[in-house]
Design an enzyme around this catalytic site. Structure first.
Site, mmCIF file in Angstrom:
data_model
loop_
_atom_site.group_PDB
_atom_site.id
_atom_site.type_symbol
_atom_site.label_atom_id
_atom_site.label_comp_id
_atom_site.label_asym_id
_atom_site.label_seq_id
_atom_site.Cartn_x
_atom_site.Cartn_y
_atom_site.Cartn_z
ATOM 1 N N ASP A 102 1.121 -1.152 0.119
ATOM 2 C CA ASP A 102 -0.076 0.116 0.476
ATOM 3 C C ASP A 102 0.501 1.160 0.059
ATOM 4 O O ASP A 102 0.022 2.183 0.176
ATOM 5 C CB ASP A 102 -0.858 -0.144 1.703
ATOM 6 C CG ASP A 102 -1.540 -1.158 1.033
ATOM 7 O OD1 ASP A 102 -2.277 -1.971 0.483
ATOM 8 O OD2 ASP A 102 -1.191 -1.862 2.479
ATOM 9 N N ASP A 103 2.074 0.637 -0.207
ATOM 10 C CA ASP A 103 2.918 1.869 -0.256
ATOM 11 C C ASP A 103 2.963 3.236 -1.264
ATOM 12 O O ASP A 103 2.734 2.861 -2.013
ATOM 13 C CB ASP A 103 4.809 1.512 0.336
ATOM 14 C CG ASP A 103 5.197 3.072 0.554
ATOM 15 O OD1 ASP A 103 5.538 3.153 1.496
ATOM 16 O OD2 ASP A 103 6.236 3.695 -0.422
ATOM 17 N N VAL A 104 2.910 4.893 -0.882
ATOM 18 C CA VAL A 104 2.963 5.648 -1.444
ATOM 19 C C VAL A 104 3.765 5.502 -2.887
ATOM 20 O O VAL A 104 3.709 6.158 -3.247
ATOM 21 C CB VAL A 104 1.921 6.821 -1.341
ATOM 22 C CG1 VAL A 104 3.063 7.720 -0.351
ATOM 23 C CG2 VAL A 104 1.691 7.780 -2.109
#
Length: 303
Positions: free
Chosen positions: A257-259
DNA sequence: CGCCAGGTGGCTG
DNA sequence: CAGCCACATGGC
């Protein structure tokens, strides 16, 4: 600190895929880093081994060996201290992993091909101390990296210890014991959310009571460790995977989910939007057990 | 000024 | 359970 005769240097033989410049590139990416200093290729850091305190300076010769020199110590340097310091450094630079399988995968992968050419010899730089790793994960949630470093500096300077040497300060991350006795009002000068202060203190208490320990997490399966971590208040899937990657050293840790990961993929694939989770899962299908390395190299393309 | 940064827990329908 | 929202601050 009074002068002492320090023991001999320590030599650590390096694995094949280690490149000093690639690793220094990561270590020097943020000027606000307060846990070590890099100057002229030397890495200087204060290390705590239980109650003992050491100031060490690391240099690398021809990418073949690392030399650890003791600049200062608050007490005599005993043999077991030296062993623990070597252990710390091996974990910090992930020296006990053969990363050639990762390069095999990456060279055949359109997304990873360029990053591994550019950063070859970079290891996933670790955070061997579990409390520090959890705090760093929590601090980094939802904010930009520069600001996360500012918060870490405020936390470390408020509660950590430092060693002074030649007019400079070298900080040791606050211990969970110390933070477990604080309240959120002690954090009022640290510009993080009240919520984050609660998380950090809560984590410290769980570690002080023995409910969470690195030793125990290291013995667990990946899934059990992930579950145990996400049960902690303030630790969601992103932070759990971040810690699994940088502290517990699971190769398959993957903060999907890391931007930053999304933005790296967006840029490399010249997309006009961020990739969806499904798209990232499809792109990462061949990274099995090397998701952490893939993520770390993709992050490097951004900053 | 608005939006985005290495998200998460809590509340709502 | 999916969909919102607050959260402290800084850079652009």
């Amino acid at each position: 600190m009074t002068f002492r005769t320090l023991e001999d240097d320590i030599t650590i033989m390096l694995p094949e895929d280690f490149d000093l410049e690639a690793n220094l590139g990561y270590l020097t990416r943020e000027k606000n880093e307060c846990m070590y200093e890099i100057e002229d290729g030397f890495i200087t850091k204060a290390i705590a081994i239980e109650k003992a305190r050491f100031l060490i300076q690391i240099s690398v010769i021809a990418n073949k060996q690392m030399v650890v020199r003791f600049l200062d110590a608050a007490q005599p340097v005993e043999e077991w201290h030296r062993e623990e310091i070597v252990k710390y450094i091996r974990e910090w630079f992930d020296l006990d992993r053969d990363i050639t399988p990762f390069y095999k995968i990456a060279e055949a992968d359109p997304l990873l091909k360029t990053p591994v050419e550019k950063f070859r010899g970079l290891r996933v730089i670790g955070i061997p101390d579990l409390f520090e790793a959890l705090c760093w994960g929590v601090l980094g949630q939802q904010i930009n990296i520069a600001f996360a470093y500012t918060l870490k500096k405020q936390l470390v300077e408020a509660f950590g210890e430092c060693m002074e040497w030649k007019g400079k300060k070298y900080w040791i991350f606050p211990s969970y014991k110390q933070i477990s006795q604080r309240t959120t009002s002690d954090f009022s000068n640290i510009k993080m959310t009240l919520r984050k202060s609660e998380y950090v203190i809560g984590i410290a208490k769980l570690m002080a009571s023995g409910e969470i320990s690195k030793e125990e997490l290291m013995k667990m399966s990946f899934q059990d460790a992930e579950k145990k971590l996400t049960q902690i208040r303030g630790v969601g899937p992103w932070t759990a995977h971040y810690v699994l990657m940088r502290c517990l050293r699971f190769g398959s840790a993957f903060p999907i989910d890391d931007v930053g990961l999304m933005n790296a993929i967006k840029v490399l694939r010249k997309m006009d939007r961020k990739p969806t989770k499904n798209e990232i899962m499809a792109l990462s299908a061949s990274w099995k057990n090397w998701e952490s390395y893939a993520t770390f190299y993709l992050w490097r393309t951004l900053y």
